[in-house]
Motif scaffolding. Structure first.
Motif, PDB file in Angstrom:
ATOM      1  N   UNK A 141       0.875  -1.174   0.000  1.00 61.66           N
ATOM      2  CA  UNK A 141       0.000   0.000   0.000  1.00 61.66           C
ATOM      3  C   UNK A 141       0.916   1.229   0.000  1.00 61.66           C
ATOM      4  N   UNK A 142       0.798   2.033  -1.039  1.00 64.13           N
ATOM      5  CA  UNK A 142       1.738   3.137  -1.215  1.00 64.13           C
ATOM      6  C   UNK A 142       1.008   4.478  -1.269  1.00 64.13           C
ATOM      7  N   UNK A 143       1.519   5.428  -0.491  1.00 68.79           N
ATOM      8  CA  UNK A 143       1.023   6.810  -0.600  1.00 68.79           C
ATOM      9  C   UNK A 143       2.172   7.660  -1.121  1.00 68.79           C
ATOM     10  N   UNK A 144       1.920   8.419  -2.190  1.00 70.70           N
ATOM     11  CA  UNK A 144       2.949   9.321  -2.717  1.00 70.70           C
ATOM     12  C   UNK A 144       2.615  10.737  -2.265  1.00 70.70           C
ATOM     13  N   UNK A 161      -3.922   1.274 -12.908  1.00 70.22           N
ATOM     14  CA  UNK A 161      -4.266  -0.053 -12.386  1.00 70.22           C
ATOM     15  C   UNK A 161      -4.132  -0.100 -10.858  1.00 70.22           C
ATOM     16  N   UNK A 162      -3.049   0.467 -10.333  1.00 69.66           N
ATOM     17  CA  UNK A 162      -2.821   0.376  -8.896  1.00 69.66           C
ATOM     18  C   UNK A 162      -3.696   1.335  -8.100  1.00 69.66           C
ATOM     19  N   UNK A 163      -4.081   2.465  -8.725  1.00 71.33           N
ATOM     20  CA  UNK A 163      -5.034   3.360  -8.045  1.00 71.33           C
ATOM     21  C   UNK A 163      -6.387   2.668  -7.943  1.00 71.33           C
ATOM     22  N   UNK A 164      -6.791   2.044  -9.052  1.00 75.70           N
ATOM     23  CA  UNK A 164      -8.090   1.355  -9.055  1.00 75.70           C
ATOM     24  C   UNK A 164      -8.125   0.220  -8.043  1.00 75.70           C
ATOM     25  N   UNK A 165      -6.965  -0.424  -7.865  1.00 79.80           N
ATOM     26  CA  UNK A 165      -6.911  -1.543  -6.913  1.00 79.80           C
ATOM     27  C   UNK A 165      -6.812  -1.048  -5.473  1.00 79.80           C
ATOM     28  N   UNK A 166      -6.735   0.282  -5.287  1.00 78.91           N
ATOM     29  CA  UNK A 166      -6.688   0.850  -3.935  1.00 78.91           C
ATOM     30  C   UNK A 166      -5.326   0.727  -3.269  1.00 78.91           C
ATOM     31  N   UNK A 226      -2.589   2.502  -4.404  1.00 80.59           N
ATOM     32  CA  UNK A 226      -1.768   3.677  -4.680  1.00 80.59           C
ATOM     33  C   UNK A 226      -2.607   4.936  -4.531  1.00 80.59           C
ATOM     34  N   UNK A 227      -2.111   5.883  -3.725  1.00 83.00           N
ATOM     35  CA  UNK A 227      -2.846   7.156  -3.613  1.00 83.00           C
ATOM     36  C   UNK A 227      -1.863   8.315  -3.538  1.00 83.00           C
ATOM     37  N   UNK A 279       1.175  14.492   7.026  1.00 83.31           N
ATOM     38  CA  UNK A 279       0.519  13.800   8.143  1.00 83.31           C
ATOM     39  C   UNK A 279      -0.273  12.612   7.604  1.00 83.31           C
ATOM     40  N   UNK A 280      -1.015  12.862   6.524  1.00 83.88           N
ATOM     41  CA  UNK A 280      -1.818  11.801   5.909  1.00 83.88           C
ATOM     42  C   UNK A 280      -0.899  10.712   5.328  1.00 83.88           C
ATOM     43  N   UNK A 281       0.173  11.152   4.675  1.00 84.50           N
ATOM     44  CA  UNK A 281       1.060  10.198   4.007  1.00 84.50           C
ATOM     45  C   UNK A 281       1.790   9.302   5.002  1.00 84.50           C
ATOM     46  N   UNK A 282       2.070   9.840   6.183  1.00 83.02           N
ATOM     47  CA  UNK A 282       2.872   9.057   7.137  1.00 83.02           C
ATOM     48  C   UNK A 282       2.031   8.302   8.156  1.00 83.02           C
TER      49      UNK A 282
END
Ligand code: UGA
Length: 438
Positions: free
Chosen positions: A26-29, A58-63, A65-66, A72-75
């Motif tokens: 699960x990745x947040x950029x 593809x990865x955004x749709x799969x939830x 990647x955001x 604060x949100x990213x960490x």
């Protein structure tokens, strides 16, 4: 599945983020550039890279990647934070670390649980320790953290496959446990993983880029000698490359290396050596030869046309290499400037870098395709070896030009064929070329 944050949605950050997401994490950029983040949320990529858009969607749709602008949100759930921000060239060739400093500070201010901070930005040797100092200075608590250096070896245009099939993964840390945790993230790639101390990992990156740049300048020097002695550098490089100790890669002679990495990294390594009283003679020569290669192309043109004033010159290619729209330190910019200062009118065509060109070389007139570029030109120069240039209708090009002069800065054409077609043709290091026809 691990929770990963990538800081910076430039080249390295975005590729790292989306590839880790594709591996099931699960990745947040996170990035401070609101426009870029907004665009990414809408599926608009900030860079051109084959396969990237599809992978992001593809990865955004799969939830998995955001994108956000909030640290604060990213960490919030992160276990690993990859710093992948730019380190542009500063004064004297020293790397400019302001973005790494800002990223480290923002992480420090937002972190509320233990983190492994992984630095992917190319930073001067010793910077890993410095990132740790910044985190200690700005954190609001005594939360634990480790810093791991993980230099990236991605090539633009092939970045996704380079990430997925790396020759090696290098991890440097003062804490082996932390490096081993990062190594776990890369296990699905089944690559060789090397764990070293921080400074050694950072040095591996510089030494690798400097060595590749050295190979290019080496073959370029050989190409000049080939021209003087009547040998063909293309065949010389092939003949050398069959020796397994040498290999074939990075022995293409031409207008020299460009891009956001080699020019900056060779310079920065030389700078690091010099300020410590060392004499990086080889690195200096590598840079000098690279600069000379640009001049050599212009000189060949001058010889062909008997001067450049008021001549119309077309550049085939603007990007620093094919499959990218990146024009940073591109040979095309240097060549265009030299031609313009000699009084020539410069036009250009590139399959994908036209938008970048409007920004980076606003005084170069842009053509819609190679044929309209050729129309009325006194000469063409191949600057980027795009595939679409390899199969042009050269007879049509010749007929459209005012004079059939072609200087091939990437050796994509066969000198004998070009001569048959009636071109005055010069490649790089192709000493057997007959004297031209025009
Ligand atoms: C380079 C390295 O290859 C990557 O491993 C590294 O991760 C990256 O820098 C970086 O530090 O970020 P890149 O700049 O994308 O990757 O491009 P390359 O494919 O290495 O080409 C660099 C330049 O050398 C281009 O201008 C290319 O035209 C030129 N080149 C390359 C030659 O003139 N001759 C060759 O034989 C090979």
């Amino acid at each position: 599945m691990k929770n990963i944050t990538a800081v910076g949605v430039g080249y390295v950050g975005l590729i790292t983020g989306v590839c880790f997401a594709d591996l099931g994490n699960k990745v947040v950029c996170v990035d401070i550039n609101e426009e870029r983040i907004e665009n990414l949320k809408q599926g608009l990529m900030p860079i051109y890279e084959p396969g990237l858009e599809e992978l992001v969607t593809r990865n955004m749709q799969a939830g998995r990647l955001s994108f956000t602008t909030s640290y604060a949100e990213a960490l919030a759930d992160a276990e690993f934070v990859f710093i992948a921000v730019g380190t542009p060239e500063g004064v004297d060739g020293e790397a400019d670390l302001q973005y790494v400093r800002m990223a480290a500070r923002s992480i420090a201010e937002a972190m509320e649980h233990p983190l492994i901070i992984v630095n992917k930005s190319t930073v001067p040797v010793g910077t890993g320790d410095w990132v740790a100092d910044i985190i200690r200075e700005y954190r609001n608590n005594s939360v634990d953290f480790d810093v791991v250096s993980n230099p990236e070896f991605l090539r633009e245009g092939a970045a996704i496959s380079d990430f997925m099939y790396p020759d090696r993964v290098v991890l440097g840390s003062l804490n082996r446990d932390a490096a081993e945790k990062v190594a776990q993230l890369y296990l699905p790639l089944r690559a060789t993983i090397m764990i070293t101390d921080l400074r050694t990992a950072e040095m591996i990156k510089y030494a690798s880029n400097a060595f590749l740049a050295t190979r290019i300048s080496f073959i370029n020097e050989i190409s000049n000698i080939c021209e003087a002695l009547g040998a063909d550098v293309k065949e010389v490089a092939t003949g050398m490359g069959y020796d397994q100790r040498i290999g074939h890669a990075f022995l293409d002679a031409g207008v020299g290396y460009g891009g956001s990495c080699f020019p900056k990294d060779v310079k920065a390594l030389a700078y690091m050596a010099e300020i410590r009283g060392r004499h990086p003679q080889l690195l200096r020569a590598v840079m000098e030869i690279n600069h000379y290669q640009r001049r050599a192309v212009v000189r060949k043109l001058e010889d062909a046309l008997g001067g450049l004033r008021d001549k119309r010159i077309g550049l085939l290619g603007l990007a620093f290499k094919p499959n990218t729209d990146d024009m940073r330190e591109s040979p095309s910019i240097h060549v265009a400037r030299m031609l313009q200062s000699a009084g020539a009118h410069v036009r250009a065509y590139d399959p994908v870098a036209m938008k970048a060109a409007a920004r980076m070389a606003p005084d170069v007139e842009l053509a819609q395709d190679p044929y309209s570029l050729a129309e009325g030109c006194d000469a063409l120069i191949v600057v980027t070896e795009w595939n679409e240039f390899k199969n042009l209708d050269l007879a049509r090009i010749r007929d459209l030009m005012a004079r059939p002069v072609l200087i091939d800065g990437r050796n994509i054409y066969d000198p004998a064929t070009m001569k048959e077609l009636g071109f005055y043709y010069r490649g790089v290091g192709r000493g057997y070329e007959d004297q031209g026809t025009q």
